[in-house]
Design a protein around this motif. Structure first.
Motif, short mmCIF file in Angstrom:
data_model
loop_
_atom_site.label_atom_id
_atom_site.label_comp_id
_atom_site.label_asym_id
_atom_site.label_seq_id
_atom_site.Cartn_x
_atom_site.Cartn_y
_atom_site.Cartn_z
N ASP A 12 25.58 -11.03 7.64
CA ASP A 12 24.67 -11.98 6.99
C ASP A 12 24.34 -11.41 5.61
O ASP A 12 23.72 -10.35 5.50
N GLN A 13 24.76 -12.11 4.56
CA GLN A 13 24.57 -11.58 3.22
C GLN A 13 23.10 -11.41 2.84
O GLN A 13 22.75 -10.45 2.17
N GLU A 36 30.36 -21.53 0.74
CA GLU A 36 29.29 -21.21 1.69
C GLU A 36 28.70 -19.82 1.47
O GLU A 36 27.63 -19.51 1.99
N ASP A 37 29.42 -18.98 0.76
CA ASP A 37 29.02 -17.59 0.58
C ASP A 37 28.62 -17.31 -0.86
O ASP A 37 28.48 -18.22 -1.66
N ARG A 38 28.45 -16.02 -1.16
CA ARG A 38 28.06 -15.61 -2.50
C ARG A 38 28.90 -14.40 -2.90
O ARG A 38 29.30 -13.60 -2.07
N GLU A 56 30.41 -8.28 1.37
CA GLU A 56 31.47 -9.24 1.70
C GLU A 56 31.23 -9.89 3.06
O GLU A 56 31.05 -9.20 4.06
N PRO A 57 31.22 -11.24 3.14
CA PRO A 57 31.05 -11.90 4.44
C PRO A 57 32.15 -11.48 5.42
O PRO A 57 33.31 -11.29 5.04
N ARG A 59 33.54 -13.04 8.07
CA ARG A 59 34.10 -14.11 8.89
C ARG A 59 35.59 -14.00 9.20
O ARG A 59 36.07 -14.64 10.12
#
Length: 129
Positions: A12-13, A36-38, A56-57, A59
């Motif tokens: 979770d960023q 969806e991410d940053r 880094e996400p 997923r």
């Protein structure tokens, strides 16, 4: 050639940003929406123009088994340099950080390993002497 950017996978960023800035003391450098991410990076307050750490996400399907294997075997995902491992160990414990390895002298270095609450083990190290 020099290191400009490295990354660490996080679940979770936002939680990672909190841990890496509020607990570890890094500074947010970049926070750019990417779908969806940053693109979310932090730097050391001691070297704000130095290398960045990308949060880094995690997923990608290969990440979970890789990280779980590292954690199960007690292998840190990365290492951060500190001036005094014993002092950082005590400071981080006050924040409730869980260590998997207390400060340990290893030849010319003193190290300790903690859980970053984001799915990784992180080693801190100090050159002895």
């Amino acid at each position: 050639m020099r290191i400009h950017l490295t990354s660490i996978f996080v679940d979770d960023q936002e939680d990672a940003l909190h841990f890496y800035t509020e607990v570890l003391g890094f500074t947010k450098r970049h926070d750019v929406p990417v779908g969806e991410d940053r693109w979310l990076t932090v730097t050391s307050t001691e070297s704000p123009d130095g290398p960045e750490l990308l949060l880094e996400p995690s997923r990608h399907p290969a990440v979970r088994p890789f990280r779980e294997a590292l954690v199960q075997d007690g292998i840190p995902a990365t290492q951060f340099a500190v001036e005094d491992v014993h002092a950082e160990y005590e400071r981080l414990r006050l924040y409730g950080v869980r260590f998997t390895q207390e400060p340990l002298e290893m030849g010319p270095a003193i190290t300790a390993v903690f859980d970053d609450t984001c799915g990784n083990l992180i080693q801190i190290a100090q050159l002895a002497g």
